[in-house]
Design an enzyme around this catalytic site. Structure first.
Site, PDB file in Angstrom:
ATOM      1  N   HIS A 190       0.863  -1.202   0.000  1.00  0.00           N
ATOM      2  CA  HIS A 190       0.000   0.000   0.000  1.00  0.00           C
ATOM      3  C   HIS A 190       0.886   1.234   0.000  1.00  0.00           C
ATOM      4  CE1 HIS A 190      -3.779   2.187   1.660  1.00  0.00           C
ATOM      5  NE2 HIS A 190      -2.890   3.119   1.316  1.00  0.00           N
ATOM      6  N   HIS A 222       1.545   5.380  -1.833  1.00  0.00           N
ATOM      7  CA  HIS A 222       1.115   6.496  -2.691  1.00  0.00           C
ATOM      8  C   HIS A 222       2.341   7.119  -3.341  1.00  0.00           C
ATOM      9  CE1 HIS A 222      -2.952   6.498  -0.898  1.00  0.00           C
ATOM     10  NE2 HIS A 222      -2.302   6.074   0.182  1.00  0.00           N
ATOM     11  N   LYS A 240      -9.485  -0.452  -5.416  1.00  0.00           N
ATOM     12  CA  LYS A 240      -9.483   0.236  -4.127  1.00  0.00           C
ATOM     13  C   LYS A 240     -10.816   0.919  -3.897  1.00  0.00           C
ATOM     14  CE  LYS A 240      -7.700   1.935  -0.320  1.00  0.00           C
ATOM     15  NZ  LYS A 240      -6.634   2.923  -0.207  1.00  0.00           N
ATOM     16  N   HIS A 288     -10.481   0.984   2.123  1.00  0.00           N
ATOM     17  CA  HIS A 288     -10.204   1.997   3.143  1.00  0.00           C
ATOM     18  C   HIS A 288     -11.390   1.919   4.094  1.00  0.00           C
ATOM     19  CE1 HIS A 288      -8.461   5.911   4.583  1.00  0.00           C
ATOM     20  NE2 HIS A 288      -9.616   5.839   5.236  1.00  0.00           N
ATOM     21  N   HIS A 339      -4.497  -0.552   6.002  1.00  0.00           N
ATOM     22  CA  HIS A 339      -4.003   0.153   7.186  1.00  0.00           C
ATOM     23  C   HIS A 339      -4.883  -0.062   8.417  1.00  0.00           C
ATOM     24  CE1 HIS A 339      -6.783   2.915   5.299  1.00  0.00           C
ATOM     25  NE2 HIS A 339      -5.904   3.351   4.427  1.00  0.00           N
ATOM     26  N   ASP A 396       1.378   2.479   3.605  1.00  0.00           N
ATOM     27  CA  ASP A 396       0.553   3.672   3.423  1.00  0.00           C
ATOM     28  C   ASP A 396       1.430   4.922   3.440  1.00  0.00           C
ATOM     29  OD1 ASP A 396      -1.617   5.253   2.913  1.00  0.00           O
ATOM     30  OD2 ASP A 396      -2.366   5.240   4.971  1.00  0.00           O
TER      31      ASP A 396
HETATM   32  C1  NCD Z   1      -3.477   8.975   2.021  1.00  0.00           C
HETATM   33  C2  NCD Z   1      -3.032  10.022   0.989  1.00  0.00           C
HETATM   34  O1  NCD Z   1      -2.488  11.055   1.388  1.00  0.00           O
HETATM   35  O2  NCD Z   1      -3.201   9.778  -0.219  1.00  0.00           O
HETATM   36  N1  NCD Z   1      -3.536   9.629   3.307  1.00  0.00           N
HETATM   37  C3  NCD Z   1      -3.487   9.029   4.524  1.00  0.00           C
HETATM   38  O3  NCD Z   1      -3.631   9.732   5.524  1.00  0.00           O
HETATM   39  N2  NCD Z   1      -3.263   7.761   4.646  1.00  0.00           N
HETATM   40  C4  NCD Z   1      -4.761   8.367   1.621  1.00  0.00           C
HETATM   41  C5  NCD Z   1      -5.144   7.159   2.436  1.00  0.00           C
HETATM   42  O4  NCD Z   1      -4.598   6.069   2.253  1.00  0.00           O
HETATM   43  O5  NCD Z   1      -6.028   7.279   3.288  1.00  0.00           O
HETATM   44 ZN    ZN Z   2      -3.194   5.061   1.657  1.00  0.00          ZN
END
Ligand code: NCD
Ligand code: ZN
Length: 348
Positions: A10, A12, A99, A136, A171, A244
């Site tokens: 996971h 970003h 997702k 999520h 998460h 995450d």
């Molecule tokens: C994530 C993001 O910034 O894209 N933020 C977070 O607080 N985890 C999105 C997510 O996974 O919830």
């Molecule tokens: Zn995330």
């Protein structure tokens, strides 16, 4: 300790110029990662998925230790207007996961799903195509500390309605979610982040306000953290690592209306090494970062992946940089007991 370059289920990586930098930070330590689709616009169709993957592969080239490889595993975002017929082409383009963001639950989730049940025909297609449903798990209407628990009944109905669908609670942050996974079928798993494993809400608001520790789901109570620690140190196979890691520029975090997300990709492995050296052992760590998730997803183990290469974790103090390209990482400025040394030989 030497591990196969591990998996992060996971992460970003964002878009634009920053994508290359975040990808390089990640590919320096991980051999494979499940890439989250909450870009603007979201990853939602085959062309978008392929274009995003190509950008990531290109960006990773310069960071991969010689002989190693980096494989982005792609996901796409479920949107309210999606049809069951959209799913097979996404699978053909290489998607391994879909997702689900409840509408408004987190960063860039304004276009998330309002009524989960409206997507049931799409879930049927996911099951038919053997695509994993990543959730999520937060009900944005509930009080912030109760949001994860409040969403679990939806997951129960999804599991009941689709008896072969694989589902991951992303998460996981509460004792309730841990118990829900333990009580659930083998096709239900959960990712656990390094920040939910090691910290609780005190790290965000217990002393001073720490915006770089603010994320969704928000860090919880000490007993929730202990439940996550127990699940991980017990070596239960349906819990696996998903960082995450969610970079936001410092100015987006240190302001009014700050963004949610913790940037952990560069520090995750040393922090995990420290945790496992005191709470479990190397084998349990290797399973958590380089086995359980791969088995759940039905992918080759990182160690069997041609050219995967290895990382070495050494018990050598390392002071985490204050910033990585304008983003303040988890544990910024603190000295950790472990550091990563990438090894340049790959198996091929
Ligand atoms: C994530 C993001 O910034 O894209 N933020 C977070 O607080 N985890 C999105 C997510 O996974 O919830
Ligand atoms: Zn995330």
């Amino acid at each position: 300790v030497i591990f196969p370059r591990p998996d992060d289920f996971h992460v970003h990586l964002r878009q634009g110029a920053a994508l290359a930098l975040y990808t390089q930070d990640l590919a320096a330590n991980f051999g494979r990662a499940l890439i989250m689709p909450n870009t603007l616009p979201p990853v939602r169709d085959p062309a978008g998925l392929i274009a995003y993957r190509d950008q990531i592969v290109t960006a990773a080239q310069s960071a991969i230790p010689a002989g190693g490889s980096f494989i982005p595993l792609m996901s796409f975002k479920l949107l309210g207007d999606m049809l069951a017929t959209n799913i097979a082409p996404l699978k053909a383009a290489g998607a391994v996961a879909a997702k689900l963001y409840p509408q408004g639950a987190t960063t860039n989730a304004q276009d998330g799903v309002a009524e989960i049940e409206t997507l049931f025909p799409v879930f049927q297609a996911l099951q038919d195509e053997n695509i994993v449903l990543c959730i999520h798990s937060e009900d944005p209407q509930a009080f912030c500390l109760d949001r994860e628990k409040a969403f679990l009944p939806h997951i129960r109905s999804i599991l009941q309605a689709f008896p072969r669908l694989r589902v991951v609670i992303e998460h996981a942050s509460t004792a309730e979610a841990v118990q829900f996974v333990l009580d659930g079928p083998d096709r239900l798993g959960a990712t656990i982040t390094v920040h939910h494993l090691l910290y609780d809400l005190d790290a965000v608001i217990g002393d001073h306000l720490q915006p770089h520790m603010f994320c969704k789901p928000v860090l919880k109570r000490p007993e929730d953290k202990l439940a996550l620690q127990h699940a991980v140190s017990s070596g239960h196979p349906r819990f696996f690592f998903g960082s995450d890691s969610a970079p936001h520029d410092r100015v987006k975090k240190e302001c009014d209306c700050g963004a949610a997300g913790v940037y952990s990709a560069p520090v995750a492995l040393p922090l995990l090494a420290e945790f496992f050296s005191t709470h479990a052992n190397q084998t349990t760590m290797q399973n958590f970062i380089a086995r359980n998730g791969a088995l759940f997803y039905g992918l080759p183990l990182p160690g069997d992946q041609p050219g995967a290469g290895t990382v070495e974790l050494t018990e050598q103090p390392w002071t985490v940089p204050a910033q990585y390209h304008g983003v303040v990482p988890l544990a910024a400025g603190s000295t950790l007991g472990w550091s990563v040394r990438p090894i340049t030989k790959g198996k091929s």
